[in-house]
Design a protein around this motif. Structure first.
Motif, short mmCIF file in Angstrom:
data_model
loop_
_atom_site.label_atom_id
_atom_site.label_comp_id
_atom_site.label_asym_id
_atom_site.label_seq_id
_atom_site.Cartn_x
_atom_site.Cartn_y
_atom_site.Cartn_z
N ARG A 157 52.47 63.01 25.16
CA ARG A 157 52.86 62.34 26.39
C ARG A 157 52.30 60.93 26.44
O ARG A 157 51.22 60.67 25.92
CB ARG A 157 52.37 63.12 27.61
N TRP A 158 53.07 60.06 27.08
CA TRP A 158 52.62 58.68 27.27
C TRP A 158 52.73 58.26 28.73
O TRP A 158 53.59 58.77 29.45
CB TRP A 158 53.50 57.72 26.47
N LEU A 159 51.85 57.35 29.12
CA LEU A 159 51.96 56.71 30.43
C LEU A 159 52.25 55.24 30.18
O LEU A 159 51.59 54.60 29.36
CB LEU A 159 50.65 56.87 31.21
N GLU A 168 52.81 51.47 32.03
CA GLU A 168 52.66 50.72 33.27
C GLU A 168 53.17 49.30 33.04
O GLU A 168 52.70 48.59 32.16
CB GLU A 168 51.18 50.69 33.71
N ARG A 179 58.25 61.34 34.90
CA ARG A 179 57.94 60.90 36.25
C ARG A 179 57.99 59.38 36.33
O ARG A 179 57.87 58.69 35.32
CB ARG A 179 56.61 61.46 36.75
N ASP A 237 57.29 55.89 39.26
CA ASP A 237 56.76 55.46 40.55
C ASP A 237 56.67 53.94 40.49
O ASP A 237 56.03 53.39 39.61
CB ASP A 237 55.37 56.11 40.71
N ARG A 241 55.25 52.46 37.18
CA ARG A 241 54.62 53.36 36.20
C ARG A 241 55.56 54.51 35.92
O ARG A 241 56.18 55.03 36.84
CB ARG A 241 53.33 53.96 36.77
N PHE A 242 55.65 54.86 34.66
CA PHE A 242 56.40 56.09 34.36
C PHE A 242 55.75 56.83 33.20
O PHE A 242 54.95 56.25 32.44
CB PHE A 242 57.89 55.80 34.11
N GLY A 243 56.06 58.11 33.12
CA GLY A 243 55.52 58.93 32.04
C GLY A 243 56.66 59.51 31.24
O GLY A 243 57.71 59.81 31.81
N ASP A 249 57.59 62.31 27.81
CA ASP A 249 57.08 63.46 27.07
C ASP A 249 57.98 63.69 25.86
O ASP A 249 59.20 63.69 25.99
CB ASP A 249 57.12 64.66 28.05
N ARG A 305 48.94 56.65 25.15
CA ARG A 305 49.19 58.05 24.84
C ARG A 305 48.23 58.91 25.65
O ARG A 305 47.02 58.69 25.61
CB ARG A 305 48.97 58.29 23.34
N ALA A 306 48.76 59.86 26.42
CA ALA A 306 47.92 60.62 27.34
C ALA A 306 47.63 62.03 26.82
O ALA A 306 46.71 62.69 27.27
CB ALA A 306 48.60 60.73 28.70
#
Ligand SMILES: [Zn+2]
Length: 387
Positions: A182-184, A186, A241, A243, A256-258, A260, A301-302
């Motif tokens: 997963r990545w975040l 911004e 997601r 926002d 911001r988005f994530g 997967d 990378r989260a």
């Protein structure tokens, strides 16, 4: 030296009683296991978490100078918060239906109990191949805790040649699973009154552009790395997601988005990351910075659990099929620590008691006969390690 002999069920009672929810310490459980092993003359080594509030435990039964087979499991469990249980989740309850209820019975203290209950048997034998116990923490929050232990393989700890990860498979042999990465992202632009849009940098606009690129990457995945062990038989990519913005009359300064990726063996997830970074550098940032030099796009990378796949010809596949009395392997959709062992050069497989359908749920349970089956499996492992 002969320490206390417990049935796996008695040990499971003890293990379940330690509330090792991932956000809590597992040290009391680790101390219990350490002490139990010591009473059987087995020394173990802790690998502490960076904060020192948790630890992995590694032990070897048999010769110390050769790589053996590891029985690997995580000591942490998922939270019970918000779930409605019929009894105390941390007190093992035996139902009339021969089910053992309690948090972690299925995922995966049942396997740990069986591994520990087998220690007296393994100690009695003259093992030619050592049997290692490799217990981790923080598996449920991204397979994090096993990593410091694996980092010690070949340094302060022997590297197991083979590893059995005892996650719930109903004692079937699992040789493949996808890897969730997963990545975040911004995006930071410049806020402005929406009537002066030409002086602002709209973060949502550039986030959309990046998402467009992700959509193009996603479209290529079905042909880039296929693996018929999975459903669907390729990696998937989703924006999961998003926002952004502050008010309907302000040029949005952040978005911001994530996303997967459910990766399959052979897919280079870093290439996906590099492609998105290059796209941001070439197709977004120059334009953004002409108006707002402070504009940025960060891609972090989260979560990074590698996919797992082991060749059908591997020693571990043949051995585990034999021990489990099975003739075929399975691919699954849930992730485990197996890919991390595999990537560290230890041939891995997933096989353990319990049905994944009961994992993480309220009133989690393990069928009693799964413990019996697992004990038979581990006894045959002892026969093999002695021969
Ligand atoms: Zn698990």
């Amino acid at each position: 030296m002969s320490g206390p002999v417990y049935t796996p069920e008695e040990l499971l009672v003890r293990l379940v009683a330690f509330d090792t929810t991932s956000y809590k310490s597992n040290l009391e459980l680790i101390a219990f296991v350490e002490d139990y092993l010591l009473q059987h003359g087995v020394l173990s080594a802790r690998v502490a978490s960076p904060e020192g509030d948790k630890a992995c435990l590694f032990a070897t039964i048999g010769p110390q100078d050769v790589g053996g087979i590891a029985l690997s499991g995580h000591t942490d469990v998922v939270p019970v918060d918000g779930q409605i249980w019929d009894s105390d989740p941390f007190t093992l309850r035996i139902g009339d239906d021969d089910r053992l209820y309690g948090r972690g019975t299925c995922d995966m203290k049942g396997f740990l109990a069986c591994a520990l209950a087998s220690v007296p048997d393994y100690k009695r034998r003259r093992l030619k191949t050592p049997i290692h116990l490799a217990f981790s923490y923080d598996e449920e929050v991204g397979c994090l805790g096993v990593r410091p232990m694996i980092a010690e393989f070949g340094r302060t700890l022997p590297k197991p040649r083979l590893t059995i990860v005892g996650e719930p498979t109903s004692m079937q042999v699992v040789d493949a699973h996808k890897g969730p990465v997963r990545w975040l992202v911004e995006v930071t632009g410049r806020a402005m009154h929406s009537s002066m849009a030409h002086l602002g940098v709209n973060a949502i606009t550039y986030a959309m552009r990046l998402i467009g690129e992700l959509e193009r990457i996603e479209a290529e995945l079905p042909v880039s790395a296929r693996n018929d062990r999975f459903e669907p038989p390729y990696a998937t990519l989703q924006v999961t997601r998003i926002d952004g913005g502050t008010a309907t009359n302000i040029v949005p300064v952040t978005c911001r988005f994530g996303f997967d990726v459910r990766s399959v063996p052979g897919l280079d997830v870093s290439a996906i990351e590099r492609r998105l970074i290059t796209f941001a550098e070439e197709n977004c940032l120059p334009e953004m910075r002409r108006i707002a030099p402070e504009a940025t796009i960060s891609i972090v990378r989260a979560n990074n659990v590698p996919p797992f796949g082991v060749s059908a010809e591997s020693e571990i596949v043949a051995l585990t099929l034999k021990l489990a009395g099975q003739n075929k392997t399975h691919g699954v959709s849930y992730a485990t620590e197996a890919g991390l062992f595999q990537d560290a050069g230890s041939q891995a497989i997933v096989c353990g008691p319990g049905d994944i359908a009961q994992a993480h749920a309220a009133n989690e349970w393990l069928a009693r006969d799964q413990l019996t089956k697992c004990m038979g499996f581990l006894k045959r492992l002892g026969d093999w390690a002695e021969s």
